[in-house]
Design an enzyme around this catalytic site. Structure first.
Site, PDB file in Angstrom:
ATOM      1  N   HIS A 260       2.081  -6.846   3.691  1.00 55.57           N
ATOM      2  CA  HIS A 260       0.744  -7.376   3.997  1.00 55.57           C
ATOM      3  C   HIS A 260       0.047  -6.413   4.952  1.00 55.57           C
ATOM      4  CE1 HIS A 260      -2.434 -10.194   5.107  1.00 55.57           C
ATOM      5  NE2 HIS A 260      -2.071 -10.869   4.035  1.00 55.57           N
ATOM      6  N   ASP A 314       2.462 -15.034  -1.564  1.00 55.48           N
ATOM      7  CA  ASP A 314       2.734 -15.087  -3.015  1.00 55.48           C
ATOM      8  C   ASP A 314       4.211 -15.198  -3.346  1.00 55.48           C
ATOM      9  OD1 ASP A 314       0.095 -12.960  -2.850  1.00 55.48           O
ATOM     10  OD2 ASP A 314       0.019 -14.761  -4.100  1.00 55.48           O
TER      11      ASP A 314
HETATM   12  C1  SDX Z   1      -2.500 -11.305  -0.748  1.00 52.43           C
HETATM   13  O1  SDX Z   1      -5.339  -9.394   2.803  1.00 52.43           O
HETATM   14  C2  SDX Z   1      -4.988 -10.632   2.642  1.00 52.43           C
HETATM   15  O2  SDX Z   1      -5.110 -11.441   3.537  1.00 52.43           O
HETATM   16  C3  SDX Z   1      -4.472 -10.983   1.261  1.00 52.43           C
HETATM   17  C4  SDX Z   1      -3.841 -12.365   1.105  1.00 52.43           C
HETATM   18  C5  SDX Z   1      -4.879 -13.470   1.208  1.00 52.43           C
HETATM   19  O3  SDX Z   1      -4.510 -14.594   1.557  1.00 52.43           O
HETATM   20  O4  SDX Z   1      -6.057 -13.204   0.816  1.00 52.43           O
HETATM   21  O5  SDX Z   1      -2.841 -12.544   2.113  1.00 52.43           O
HETATM   22  C6  SDX Z   1      -3.213 -12.522  -0.289  1.00 52.43           C
HETATM   23  O6  SDX Z   1      -3.091 -10.511  -1.411  1.00 52.43           O
HETATM   24  C7  SDX Z   1      -1.098 -11.045  -0.285  1.00 52.43           C
HETATM   25  C8  SDX Z   1      -0.536  -9.669  -0.768  1.00 52.43           C
HETATM   26  C9  SDX Z   1      -0.090  -9.829  -2.222  1.00 52.43           C
HETATM   27  N1  SDX Z   1       0.267  -8.505  -2.774  1.00 52.43           N
HETATM   28  C10 SDX Z   1       1.544  -8.180  -3.030  1.00 52.43           C
HETATM   29  O7  SDX Z   1       2.512  -8.892  -2.771  1.00 52.43           O
HETATM   30  C11 SDX Z   1       1.708  -6.823  -3.706  1.00 52.43           C
HETATM   31  C12 SDX Z   1       2.833  -6.038  -3.024  1.00 52.43           C
HETATM   32  N2  SDX Z   1       2.398  -5.630  -1.668  1.00 52.43           N
HETATM   33  C13 SDX Z   1       1.840  -4.337  -1.496  1.00 52.43           C
HETATM   34  O8  SDX Z   1       1.206  -3.756  -2.585  1.00 52.43           O
HETATM   35  C14 SDX Z   1       1.197  -4.123  -0.113  1.00 52.43           C
HETATM   36  O9  SDX Z   1       2.089  -4.593   0.809  1.00 52.43           O
HETATM   37  C15 SDX Z   1      -0.177  -4.718   0.153  1.00 52.43           C
HETATM   38  C16 SDX Z   1      -1.162  -4.348  -0.893  1.00 52.43           C
HETATM   39  C17 SDX Z   1      -0.088  -6.200   0.270  1.00 52.43           C
HETATM   40  C18 SDX Z   1      -0.642  -4.142   1.503  1.00 52.43           C
HETATM   41  O10 SDX Z   1      -0.882  -2.809   1.302  1.00 52.43           O
HETATM   42  P1  SDX Z   1      -1.175  -1.792   2.510  1.00 52.43           P
HETATM   43  O11 SDX Z   1      -1.435  -2.507   3.777  1.00 52.43           O
HETATM   44  O12 SDX Z   1      -2.185  -0.812   2.016  1.00 52.43           O
HETATM   45  O13 SDX Z   1       0.197  -1.073   2.710  1.00 52.43           O
HETATM   46  P2  SDX Z   1       0.670   0.247   1.927  1.00 52.43           P
HETATM   47  O14 SDX Z   1       0.548   0.040   0.441  1.00 52.43           O
HETATM   48  O15 SDX Z   1      -0.028   1.410   2.537  1.00 52.43           O
HETATM   49  O16 SDX Z   1       2.229   0.254   2.273  1.00 52.43           O
HETATM   50  C19 SDX Z   1       2.690   0.730   3.546  1.00 52.43           C
HETATM   51  C20 SDX Z   1       4.135   1.133   3.300  1.00 52.43           C
HETATM   52  C21 SDX Z   1       4.252   2.094   2.104  1.00 52.43           C
HETATM   53  O17 SDX Z   1       5.403   2.889   2.325  1.00 52.43           O
HETATM   54  P3  SDX Z   1       5.169   4.442   2.746  1.00 52.43           P
HETATM   55  O18 SDX Z   1       4.371   5.078   1.617  1.00 52.43           O
HETATM   56  O19 SDX Z   1       4.371   4.400   4.064  1.00 52.43           O
HETATM   57  O20 SDX Z   1       6.575   4.974   2.887  1.00 52.43           O
HETATM   58  O21 SDX Z   1       4.912  -0.026   2.952  1.00 52.43           O
HETATM   59  C22 SDX Z   1       5.411   0.135   1.629  1.00 52.43           C
HETATM   60  C23 SDX Z   1       4.549   1.157   0.941  1.00 52.43           C
HETATM   61  O22 SDX Z   1       5.267   1.817  -0.097  1.00 52.43           O
HETATM   62  N3  SDX Z   1       5.269  -1.162   0.960  1.00 52.43           N
HETATM   63  C24 SDX Z   1       6.171  -1.700   0.145  1.00 52.43           C
HETATM   64  C25 SDX Z   1       5.631  -2.940  -0.259  1.00 52.43           C
HETATM   65  N4  SDX Z   1       4.442  -3.109   0.305  1.00 52.43           N
HETATM   66  C26 SDX Z   1       4.217  -2.007   1.057  1.00 52.43           C
HETATM   67  N5  SDX Z   1       7.372  -1.251  -0.276  1.00 52.43           N
HETATM   68  C27 SDX Z   1       8.049  -2.073  -1.149  1.00 52.43           C
HETATM   69  N6  SDX Z   1       7.595  -3.276  -1.584  1.00 52.43           N
HETATM   70  C28 SDX Z   1       6.389  -3.736  -1.154  1.00 52.43           C
HETATM   71  N7  SDX Z   1       5.941  -4.907  -1.600  1.00 52.43           N
END
Ligand code: SDX
Length: 377
Positions: A260, A314
């Site tokens: 998140h 989720d």
């Molecule tokens: C919702 O914003 C809100 O409030 C949204 C929400 C709401 O109520 O409206 O809370 C609802 O959308 C919840 C999120 C649902 N999405 C997912 O579950 C999809 C999986 N999660 C990711 O795609 C990610 O965590 C996000 C999109 C939720 C957040 O993305 P960010 O803040 O841009 O973080 P990032 O993609 O830059 O990740 C930072 C690091 C990365 O590693 P590095 O490249 O720095 O080594 O964390 C890693 C990412 O690879 N990472 C994950 C991960 N999520 C982030 N690694 C493995 N599994 C994951 N799920």
């Protein structure tokens, strides 16, 4: 192309808002000053809708009038039904929701009025109609008859009844009502921000909600709960979880339902939904999905805690909805049926103190180039 990681507006403040506060470090969520645990334990979704729209919990007469307005609005316009019946039966339900919302914008007598009163009326109508469209689409695509809503019952009761055709039991209604409260608002998440960007051009409320629906559809946002369910179905059984997660790790794949932008602790909504999913599984004598979900967390969490990655809203909603008999591609529409309250509360705020959003970009492209005839390229 720049290889610099886009900021995604991380930590950028674009508005002052009194609707929702999130403490990402402590994993706290607050609506208009009320902690989410307090609201889930004591309030109904209708009370929370009034709170988010108006800033205070409703009096009994305010709550009665909201329930009445929602009941009156829960009727399917003939034109809308004709539009839905023309759509291919395999249409994505979130696309159907966006089409329906745009269609409702052509039918709503207040569609182009921007007065606060007109916007409140439209917010109530959309809050009543999105559940109707979601459940009706499920019945249309399966060839089932459409069902009339019961004006004496809550929105949660009506959603479950109009989806399944069965009168839901009290626990299912209580749980679904709680899930609607948990999804109702979340500060400036992508879909809410998208709605505010659209509204900031002084586009109307239906158009702004259409933007939000189309934004919520994405698997990185609202679509993640469906992706979690697809992962669980891929895994198939509790025995397969460990090997499946080993493969995910080897393939460096993201686990949907984790991570998140704001929470660097377990999402408080995931904590509540985890308990709901476990209880629903026990009552349905079908704990497999909850147990698989918890096993995924047990294996994956320790490998990403150092990055501040935890289960989000989720992660456990998927197993909870599945055990309630809700089809996987209905999960994100349910998110929209709840979040339309938060979206419209934010739209009221945007319209009341507006300036168009126009960020800038860091130009990293070429400069000083001259046109050449095509024969010389
Ligand atoms: C919702 O914003 C809100 O409030 C949204 C929400 C709401 O109520 O409206 O809370 C609802 O959308 C919840 C999120 C649902 N999405 C997912 O579950 C999809 C999986 N999660 C990711 O795609 C990610 O965590 C996000 C999109 C939720 C957040 O993305 P960010 O803040 O841009 O973080 P990032 O993609 O830059 O990740 C930072 C690091 C990365 O590693 P590095 O490249 O720095 O080594 O964390 C890693 C990412 O690879 N990472 C994950 C991960 N999520 C982030 N690694 C493995 N599994 C994951 N799920």
């Amino acid at each position: 192309m720049s290889d610099k990681k886009p900021s995604g507006l991380e930590d950028v403040v674009v508005a002052a808002s009194s609707i929702c506060y999130i403490d990402g470090k402590r994993g706290q969520l607050v609506y208009r000053g009320y902690d989410i645990d307090d609201l889930v334990k004591n309030a109904s979704f209708e009370e929370v809708a009034w709170l988010l729209w108006n800033g205070n919990l409703p009096t009994q007469s305010e709550l009665d009038s909201l329930r009445h307005d929602l009941a009156v609005a829960m009727h399917f316009p003939r034109h809308l039904l004709e539009v839905l019946r023309e759509l291919p039966f395999d249409s994505n339900p979130m696309r159907v929701l966006a089409i329906a919302t745009a269609t409702l914008g052509t039918l709503d007598p207040d569609a182009d009025s921007m007065t606060p009163e007109a916007n409140r009326k439209k917010a109530i109508r959309l809050t009543a109609m999105l559940p109707l469209v979601t459940t009706a689409w499920h019945r249309i695509r399966n060839g089932y008859d459409l069902l009339e809503s019961n004006p004496e019952k809550s929105l949660a009761w009506n959603f479950l009844y109009m989806l399944t055709g069965q009168e839901p039991d009290d626990y299912a209604v209580e749980t679904f009502d709680a899930a609607l409260i948990l999804h109702a608002d979340h500060e400036l998440n992508a879909s809410t921000f998208s709605a505010r960007v659209t509204a900031a051009t002084l586009s109307d409320l239906h158009s702004s909600v259409c933007s939000a629906i189309n934004t919520l559809k994405g698997p990185l946002h609202g679509g993640a709960n469906e992706a979690v369910m697809r992962m669980l179905e891929d895994i198939g059984s509790l025995d397969n979880v460990d090997a499946y997660m080993e493969q995910m790790r080897a393939d460096k794949k993201k686990v949907m339902g984790f991570g998140h932008r704001v929470y660097k602790a377990k999402d408080p909504r995931a904590v509540i939904l985890e308990g709901m999913s476990e209880e629903l599984g026990k009552r349905a004598n079908d704990t497999k999905w909850f147990e698989m979900t918890r096993r995924v967390e047990e294996i994956f969490q320790p490998t990403v805690a150092s990055k501040g990655i935890y289960p989000n809203v989720d992660f456990y909603s998927a197993s909870a909805y599945h055990v309630m008999g809700i089809p996987g591609d209905m999960f994100t529409p349910i998110f929209a049926c709840s979040r339309v309250v938060g979206w419209t509360a934010h739209l009221f705020e945007q319209y009341a103190n507006n300036r168009i959003f126009r960020p800038s970009s860091d130009y990293v492209g070429p400069t000083g180039r001259k046109w050449q005839p095509v024969s010389e390229r």
